[in-house]
Design a protein around this motif. Sequence first.
Motif, short mmCIF file in Angstrom:
data_model
loop_
_atom_site.label_atom_id
_atom_site.label_comp_id
_atom_site.label_asym_id
_atom_site.label_seq_id
_atom_site.Cartn_x
_atom_site.Cartn_y
_atom_site.Cartn_z
N VAL A 135 22.80 -64.76 30.88
CA VAL A 135 22.28 -65.10 29.73
C VAL A 135 22.52 -66.72 29.33
O VAL A 135 23.75 -67.12 29.53
N CYS A 137 22.99 -68.92 26.76
CA CYS A 137 23.54 -68.99 25.05
C CYS A 137 22.76 -70.15 24.36
O CYS A 137 22.61 -70.04 23.25
N VAL A 149 23.85 -63.34 20.77
CA VAL A 149 22.80 -62.59 21.91
C VAL A 149 23.40 -61.10 22.21
O VAL A 149 24.55 -60.92 22.65
N LEU A 151 23.02 -57.53 24.41
CA LEU A 151 22.49 -56.78 25.53
C LEU A 151 22.70 -55.50 25.17
O LEU A 151 23.56 -54.81 24.59
N HIS A 195 25.38 -70.54 31.88
CA HIS A 195 24.90 -69.15 31.42
C HIS A 195 26.23 -68.34 31.51
O HIS A 195 27.31 -68.52 32.01
N MET A 222 15.10 -59.10 27.29
CA MET A 222 16.20 -58.95 28.32
C MET A 222 15.96 -58.86 29.71
O MET A 222 16.65 -59.27 30.75
N SER A 225 16.20 -61.60 32.17
CA SER A 225 17.41 -62.16 32.42
C SER A 225 18.43 -61.23 33.23
O SER A 225 19.52 -61.42 33.35
#
Length: 240
Positions: A135, A137, A149, A151, A195, A222, A225
């Motif tokens: 990810v 940010c 963020v 998940l 990341h 998502m 990613s």
Amino acid sequence: MEGECKVMLDAAVDADARKQTTPVRPGSKLTTGLLVFTLCLASAAAAVLIYNRQTKGPGQEEENFDLRHTLRQISNVRAAIHLEGEYNPERTTSVEWRSQVDQSHSQGGLRLEDNEIVIPHHGLYFVYSQASFRVNCSDADDIISQPLVHLSHTVKRWSKSYGNDDGEKSYQTILHSIRTVCQKTADSNPDEDGHWFSTVYMGAVFNLRKGDRLKTEMPTRMLQSLEDEPGKTFFGVFAL
């Protein structure tokens, strides 16, 4: 063998009759006959035993043992499946699961069908899944309204025990995990933030029925990613 026993029986009776100076009682002849007959049966049994051993040969007992051992191993094989995941742009709500790559495997009737795991028979199963993400940010579409963020990863089950038929395909969530990995800021610098790498893992035991189907779901945003290198994203089930 029967002829020899008959000759021996007659000879024994005649010899006993000649040796007797007094009249022979019927009971004595019967006792002698039974004795000879018993000896004949014992001789016949010994001959059959020797014949059977010679017929089997020295290696047949070992072959029978190996066969029994192999059958026992087959009966003890437990159902298990392990799938590796990868990103597929054509799937907008789930990882693409693959069964013939890297460490993936399946046995005991568990199989992958239409990106879902199908349960072969009733019983207790351990269901598990892991999704790994990379990810950024500082990549914020709307920092004010969504500063965090998140998940998330979900495993859902379809079962006839829910009262559904094959046409409805109504699923119920059995595993769900959500994690906050980083916070977006208005002055984030991509060179400084870089990341964030994070993993979502979940697993539990369930009483499943024959024909049940398991699938995973993930937010569309998502999926891009997703880390799909070997060993990072997987989905599996094994019988207990």
